[in-house]
Design a protein around this motif. Structure first.
Motif, PDB file in Angstrom:
ATOM      1  N   PRO A 146       0.834  -1.219   0.000  1.00 41.30           N
ATOM      2  CA  PRO A 146       0.000   0.000   0.000  1.00 41.30           C
ATOM      3  C   PRO A 146       0.863   1.261   0.000  1.00 41.30           C
ATOM      4  N   LYS A 147       0.307   2.321  -0.556  1.00 37.84           N
ATOM      5  CA  LYS A 147       0.984   3.612  -0.598  1.00 37.84           C
ATOM      6  C   LYS A 147       0.102   4.674   0.073  1.00 37.84           C
ATOM      7  N   PRO A 148       0.715   5.703   0.669  1.00 37.31           N
ATOM      8  CA  PRO A 148      -0.071   6.736   1.357  1.00 37.31           C
ATOM      9  C   PRO A 148      -0.782   7.696   0.421  1.00 37.31           C
ATOM     10  N   ARG A 149      -0.437   7.693  -0.857  1.00 33.82           N
ATOM     11  CA  ARG A 149      -1.077   8.581  -1.817  1.00 33.82           C
ATOM     12  C   ARG A 149      -1.401   7.798  -3.091  1.00 33.82           C
ATOM     13  N   ALA A 150      -2.169   8.414  -3.975  1.00 29.04           N
ATOM     14  CA  ALA A 150      -2.550   7.743  -5.214  1.00 29.04           C
ATOM     15  C   ALA A 150      -1.303   7.452  -6.049  1.00 29.04           C
ATOM     16  N   THR A 151      -1.050   6.195  -6.276  1.00 24.63           N
ATOM     17  CA  THR A 151       0.171   5.745  -6.958  1.00 24.63           C
ATOM     18  C   THR A 151      -0.186   4.752  -8.049  1.00 24.63           C
ATOM     19  N   LEU A 152       0.556   4.824  -9.143  1.00 25.85           N
ATOM     20  CA  LEU A 152       0.428   3.837 -10.219  1.00 25.85           C
ATOM     21  C   LEU A 152       1.782   3.151 -10.348  1.00 25.85           C
ATOM     22  N   THR A 153       1.798   1.843 -10.127  1.00 23.75           N
ATOM     23  CA  THR A 153       3.022   1.057 -10.248  1.00 23.75           C
ATOM     24  C   THR A 153       2.908   0.183 -11.487  1.00 23.75           C
ATOM     25  N   VAL A 154       3.842   0.357 -12.407  1.00 22.02           N
ATOM     26  CA  VAL A 154       3.846  -0.409 -13.657  1.00 22.02           C
ATOM     27  C   VAL A 154       5.047  -1.341 -13.635  1.00 22.02           C
ATOM     28  N   THR A 155       4.814  -2.623 -13.880  1.00 19.42           N
ATOM     29  CA  THR A 155       5.874  -3.613 -13.758  1.00 19.42           C
ATOM     30  C   THR A 155       5.925  -4.558 -14.953  1.00 19.42           C
ATOM     31  N   THR A 156       7.139  -4.977 -15.304  1.00 23.44           N
ATOM     32  CA  THR A 156       7.348  -5.969 -16.356  1.00 23.44           C
ATOM     33  C   THR A 156       8.625  -6.747 -16.046  1.00 23.44           C
ATOM     34  N   CYS A 157       8.831  -7.840 -16.748  1.00 23.92           N
ATOM     35  CA  CYS A 157      10.020  -8.656 -16.519  1.00 23.92           C
ATOM     36  C   CYS A 157      11.280  -7.944 -17.017  1.00 23.92           C
ATOM     37  N   TYR A 158      12.422  -8.302 -16.413  1.00 25.53           N
ATOM     38  CA  TYR A 158      13.688  -7.656 -16.741  1.00 25.53           C
ATOM     39  C   TYR A 158      14.829  -8.665 -16.559  1.00 25.53           C
ATOM     40  N   PRO A 159      15.853  -8.613 -17.369  1.00 31.33           N
ATOM     41  CA  PRO A 159      16.154  -7.718 -18.493  1.00 31.33           C
ATOM     42  C   PRO A 159      15.228  -7.933 -19.693  1.00 31.33           C
ATOM     43  N   PHE A 160      15.112  -6.904 -20.524  1.00 24.47           N
ATOM     44  CA  PHE A 160      14.186  -6.952 -21.646  1.00 24.47           C
ATOM     45  C   PHE A 160      14.613  -7.967 -22.709  1.00 24.47           C
ATOM     46  N   ASN A 161      15.911  -8.174 -22.867  1.00 21.22           N
ATOM     47  CA  ASN A 161      16.409  -9.087 -23.908  1.00 21.22           C
ATOM     48  C   ASN A 161      16.749 -10.469 -23.359  1.00 21.22           C
TER      49      ASN A 161
ATOM     50  N   ILE B 144      16.436 -14.264 -22.418  1.00 21.56           N
ATOM     51  CA  ILE B 144      15.731 -15.399 -23.019  1.00 21.56           C
ATOM     52  C   ILE B 144      15.322 -16.351 -21.891  1.00 21.56           C
ATOM     53  N   GLY B 145      14.047 -16.674 -21.876  1.00 20.69           N
ATOM     54  CA  GLY B 145      13.544 -17.539 -20.819  1.00 20.69           C
ATOM     55  C   GLY B 145      12.884 -16.721 -19.707  1.00 20.69           C
ATOM     56  N   LYS B 146      12.704 -17.347 -18.551  1.00 20.93           N
ATOM     57  CA  LYS B 146      12.062 -16.684 -17.418  1.00 20.93           C
ATOM     58  C   LYS B 146      13.018 -15.679 -16.784  1.00 20.93           C
ATOM     59  N   ALA B 147      12.656 -14.396 -16.874  1.00 16.84           N
ATOM     60  CA  ALA B 147      13.536 -13.324 -16.377  1.00 16.84           C
ATOM     61  C   ALA B 147      13.626 -13.351 -14.855  1.00 16.84           C
ATOM     62  N   PRO B 148      14.814 -13.075 -14.307  1.00 18.92           N
ATOM     63  CA  PRO B 148      15.015 -13.133 -12.856  1.00 18.92           C
ATOM     64  C   PRO B 148      14.629 -11.855 -12.111  1.00 18.92           C
ATOM     65  N   LYS B 149      14.369 -10.789 -12.864  1.00 16.64           N
ATOM     66  CA  LYS B 149      14.101  -9.518 -12.205  1.00 16.64           C
ATOM     67  C   LYS B 149      12.864  -8.837 -12.774  1.00 16.64           C
ATOM     68  N   ARG B 150      12.534  -7.690 -12.166  1.00 11.36           N
ATOM     69  CA  ARG B 150      11.387  -6.904 -12.614  1.00 11.36           C
ATOM     70  C   ARG B 150      11.821  -5.445 -12.786  1.00 11.36           C
ATOM     71  N   TYR B 151      11.290  -4.824 -13.837  1.00 14.85           N
ATOM     72  CA  TYR B 151      11.520  -3.397 -14.096  1.00 14.85           C
ATOM     73  C   TYR B 151      10.273  -2.663 -13.608  1.00 14.85           C
ATOM     74  N   ILE B 152      10.461  -1.737 -12.682  1.00  9.52           N
ATOM     75  CA  ILE B 152       9.320  -1.110 -12.006  1.00  9.52           C
ATOM     76  C   ILE B 152       9.335   0.400 -12.225  1.00  9.52           C
ATOM     77  N   LEU B 153       8.187   0.937 -12.620  1.00  5.61           N
ATOM     78  CA  LEU B 153       7.981   2.385 -12.678  1.00  5.61           C
ATOM     79  C   LEU B 153       7.006   2.760 -11.557  1.00  5.61           C
TER      80      LEU B 153
END
Length: 218
Positions: A176-191, A193-202
């Motif tokens: 939870p966040k104390p204010r209105a927040t939009l969290t956008v997430t995708t797998c990382y690294p972008f290139n 191959i296979g199941k990515a070990p990390k996430r890129y978060i905005l």
């Protein structure tokens, strides 16, 4: 001077003195009475004013009345339902948003994590997408860029405040966040191959709300 004349003279003197004493007494009494009355009236007037001031100061203040915010959404979406659109100005891309983050939703567009609030609401609204489909260019979006979400409730503009790269199992993404927040997430690294070990978060915060008027409003 005869004795009779002397007696008359004494009587006149005594009478004159008596009258003088009486007149002086009346004058003195009247003056003091006037002063007393004047002082009394001034006292009462000051007392009344003081009481009025005291009453005014002691009057309880009326409690402020706060308007209860109306909910942005009249009903919650069903799983798999399209709830809006994500526009990323930096990429000039408009992407559909579906309620849910199962593969069925992610194959069609951006998924909205059902356990988070809806876009525009206070707290943390979480969106996810595949790095090799809808979010294949998300890596070029960073701090200061805008994310605009349009739903049935209106148009909500967010500004990216932070970019994070975390482990794939990092659950802080959905806290939870104390204010209105939009969290956008995708797998990382972008290139990767296979199941990515990390996430890129905005992580972005709401900077502008353009609410949609409901039926009967305006």
């Amino acid at each position: 001077m005869t004795n009779t004349t002397k007696r008359r003279t004494r009587k006149l003197v005594l009478l004159s003195l008596s009258m003088a004493i009486v007149v002086f007494g009346l004058w003195f009494s009247g003056t003091n009475t006037f002063k007393f009355l004047k002082g009394y009236l001034l006292y009462k007037t000051a007392q009344t004013s003081s009481e009025q001031v005291h009453v005014k100061q002691s009057e309880p203040k009326k409690a402020d009345t706060y308007k209860v915010d109306e909910p942005l959404y009249s009903k919650r979406p069903q799983k798999g339902e399209m709830i809006g659109e994500l526009f990323i100005p930096k990429l000039k891309a408009s992407l559909p948003i579906y309620h849910g983050t199962d593969e069925d939703e992610l194959e069609k567009g951006v998924g909205h994590f059902a356990g988070s609030v809806l876009p525009g609401e206070k707290d943390n609204s979480v969106l996810s997408g595949h790095r090799d489909t809808v979010f294949h260019r998300l890596g070029s979006v960073g701090k200061g860029d805008l994310l605009i979400v349009s739903t049935s409730a209106g148009k909500f503009t967010y500004k990216v405040r932070k970019v994070r790269i975390v482990a794939a199992d990092d659950r802080t993404v959905i806290v939870p966040k104390p204010r209105a927040t939009l969290t956008v997430t995708t797998c990382y690294p972008f290139n990767f191959i296979g199941k990515a070990p990390k996430r890129y978060i905005l992580v972005s915060t709401l900077i502008k709300s353009e609410k949609q008027l409901q039926a009967g409003e305006g």
